[in-house]
Design an enzyme around this catalytic site. Structure first.
Site, PDB file in Angstrom:
ATOM      1  N   HIS A  86       0.841  -1.193   0.000  1.00 49.84           N
ATOM      2  CA  HIS A  86       0.000   0.000   0.000  1.00 49.84           C
ATOM      3  C   HIS A  86       0.876   1.243   0.000  1.00 49.84           C
ATOM      4  CE1 HIS A  86      -3.585   2.406   0.779  1.00 49.84           C
ATOM      5  NE2 HIS A  86      -2.781   3.163   1.486  1.00 49.84           N
ATOM      6  N   ASP A 165     -14.973   3.583   6.987  1.00 48.60           N
ATOM      7  CA  ASP A 165     -13.909   4.459   6.500  1.00 48.60           C
ATOM      8  C   ASP A 165     -14.414   5.354   5.371  1.00 48.60           C
ATOM      9  OD1 ASP A 165     -11.160   5.454   6.236  1.00 48.60           O
ATOM     10  OD2 ASP A 165     -11.321   4.510   4.266  1.00 48.60           O
ATOM     11  N   ARG A 172     -13.946  13.771   6.837  1.00 51.80           N
ATOM     12  CA  ARG A 172     -12.644  14.379   7.165  1.00 51.80           C
ATOM     13  C   ARG A 172     -12.186  15.316   6.058  1.00 51.80           C
ATOM     14  NH1 ARG A 172      -9.180   9.495   7.483  1.00 51.80           N
ATOM     15  NH2 ARG A 172      -7.490  10.972   7.731  1.00 51.80           N
ATOM     16  N   SER A 187      -7.587   4.563   8.942  1.00 51.77           N
ATOM     17  CA  SER A 187      -8.267   4.549   7.647  1.00 51.77           C
ATOM     18  C   SER A 187      -7.585   3.547   6.713  1.00 51.77           C
ATOM     19  CB  SER A 187      -8.226   5.974   7.069  1.00 51.77           C
ATOM     20  OG  SER A 187      -8.516   5.981   5.712  1.00 51.77           O
ATOM     21  N   LYS A 191      -8.887  -0.822   5.850  1.00 48.36           N
ATOM     22  CA  LYS A 191      -9.127  -1.357   4.502  1.00 48.36           C
ATOM     23  C   LYS A 191      -8.188  -2.528   4.216  1.00 48.36           C
ATOM     24  CE  LYS A 191      -8.750   2.873   3.063  1.00 48.36           C
ATOM     25  NZ  LYS A 191      -8.817   4.252   2.610  1.00 48.36           N
TER      26      LYS A 191
HETATM   27  N1  URA Z   1      -5.277   7.292   2.498  1.00 48.92           N
HETATM   28  C1  URA Z   1      -6.328   6.712   3.133  1.00 48.92           C
HETATM   29  O1  URA Z   1      -6.822   5.658   2.702  1.00 48.92           O
HETATM   30  N2  URA Z   1      -6.817   7.319   4.235  1.00 48.92           N
HETATM   31  C2  URA Z   1      -6.310   8.456   4.742  1.00 48.92           C
HETATM   32  O2  URA Z   1      -6.787   8.930   5.747  1.00 48.92           O
HETATM   33  C3  URA Z   1      -5.221   9.060   4.076  1.00 48.92           C
HETATM   34  C4  URA Z   1      -4.724   8.429   2.949  1.00 48.92           C
END
Ligand code: URA
Length: 443
Positions: A86, A165, A172, A187, A191
């Site tokens: 990621h 999320d 946010r 966040s 995932k």
């Molecule tokens: N990427 C994400 O998936 N969430 C965040 O809060 C910031 C970057």
């Protein structure tokens, strides 16, 4: 603790800098996800978290509560070690396109859900969609079948994964609460945990074009995400990588696919190749395929040179519906109508190249989106001919702009002038990778 939990008490507790219990965090996440807690209370809570922070235990509880708000996949039904990577987001970051087939060509399965780009930060799914026919929306059964049959699958993040999320992130975004390390870590990791891979390499970007502007902040974020992943039983590693300037030369969806193809064919920019070898080697270490980073890099270098990684790329894209002829003839990828070279305004050395400005200019050209859901143009973008440290003669090509609309080309051209800083003497070299965590994986 009161017998009945109330959102207002939980907000006040965090406002006053106190630690929330597991039950309070679960109550808040569930309540917001199913609509019992309204946006205004969730916004106040996010701001309290941003200002007061959270302990590692609170962030872990928050992550698990968000992961459990939807489906949680378990890819161990396919193999004990299924790898994911990621990136925290950057400009010109085509790493997944190279790393996924590279690692899969070494016999380690890669099962990944990716996102779309937002703002100046690109997204893998947009890049893959510039390949005609490529299917990003797979059912769970299709995802698992492709992973079993080809050892590689990259699909769009399903809305069923970590829906909490999705709600929190949208909130946010409009309440100035994105820049919180606990909220970013939970966040991303909610995932990742829901997507089911058993080993995860985090590519944490640092610099002008990244969320994390300093090495200290990037280190804190990486360490926190590793702690959360390990608490969920995952094998974890992180790379802190430079994002002051874009990765490679290409910025824009089809242009980046073309650059990834060149790297997989043994060509392409050396920073992209080097970055992908490091991330890929860490994935092999986590999967137990090799014992050390250098052994992994050497193995993957052989897979690049023998064509094994390239063949795996073609098999993967074709299995997901992509047009193999386009991969063999990337000049058939979407092409822009307007092509313009920007010459260097002076002689000297490139001292800095602002990744954020380059990313914003690519959005103006149409390669990215300002708002969720905006359409994007796969053909447009920027090719950088000079990078930090390069010597330049006046009038030499600095970059090429690819556009489909005159007014967008003019606006991007104007912005890009501000992206370069010059020096009369060679600048000190900038490391591409600052750090690998845990330190034991560095050798
Ligand atoms: N990427 C994400 O998936 N969430 C965040 O809060 C910031 C970057």
């Amino acid at each position: 603790m009161p017998l009945t939990l109330r959102a207002v008490d939980i907000i006040a507790k965090k406002r006053d800098g106190l630690e929330l219990s597991t039950a309070e965090i679960e109550f808040f996440v569930q309540g917001y996800t199913d609509g019992r807690i309204p946006d205004y209370q969730a916004a106040a809570w996010c701001m309290a978290v941003l200002l007061r922070g959270m302990s590692a235990r609170e962030v872990t509880d928050l992550t698990f509560a968000m992961a459990r708000s939807g489906k949680v996949l378990d890819l161990r039904e396919v193999a004990e070690w299924v790898m994911d990577k990621h990136s925290t987001g950057g400009v010109g970051d085509k790493t997944t396109l190279v790393v996924a087939p590279l690692v899969a060509s070494a016999g380690v399965p890669v099962g990944k859900m990716s996102g779309r780009g937002l703002g100046y930060s690109g997204g893998t799914i947009d890049k893959l969609e510039s390949i005609p026919g490529y299917q990003v929306g797979l059912s769970h059964a299709q995802f698992i079948r492709q992973l079993r049959e080809h050892g590689i699958v990259v699909a769009a993040q399903s809305a069923e994964l970590a829906p909490a999320d999705g709600k929190f992130y949208a909130l946010r975004d409009v309440t100035a609460t994105v820049e919180s390390i606990p909220l970013i870590a939970s966040s991303i990791m909610s995932k990742k945990i829901a997507a089911g891979a058993t080993g995860i390499v985090l590519d944490v970007k640092v610099g002008r074009g990244a969320f994390m502007k300093t090495l200290e902040a990037a280190r804190e974020l990486a360490q926190l995400m590793i702690t959360i992943g390990e608490a969920a039983g995952r094998r974890m590693a992180a790379v802190l990588a430079d994002m002051d300037q874009p990765l490679g030369q290409a910025v824009g969806n089809a242009l980046e696919v073309h650059e990834a193809i060149r790297v997989l064919q043994g060509e392409g920019p050396s920073d992209v190749r080097d970055h992908c070898l490091t991330i890929g080697a860490l994935m092999l270490v986590l999967a137990g395929r090799v014992a050390q980073l250098e052994e992994g890099r050497a193995l993957l270098t052989r897979h690049l040179e023998s064509g094994a990684a390239w063949r795996k790329f073609v098999a993967w894209i074709t299995a997901q519906g992509g047009d193999a002829a386009v991969l063999e003839h990337p000049e058939q990828l979407p092409r822009a109508a307007l092509v313009e070279v920007m010459p260097a305004p002076r002689a000297g050395y490139v001292a800095a190249l602002d990744a954020q400005v380059i990313g914003q200019a690519s959005v103006v050209l149409g390669a990215g989106r300002e708002q969720k859901g905006d359409p994007i143009d796969p053909a447009v973008g920027i090719m950088l001919h000079k990078k930090v440290g390069d010597a330049v003669e006046r009038g030499e090509p600095l970059l090429t702009l690819y556009a489909n609309r005159e007014e967008r080309l003019a606006a991007a051209r104007e912005m890009l002038r501000a992206a370069w800083r010059w020096s009369d003497t060679p600048p000190s070299p900038v490391p591409h990778i600052y750090e690998i965590i845990p330190a034991a994986l560095r050798s």
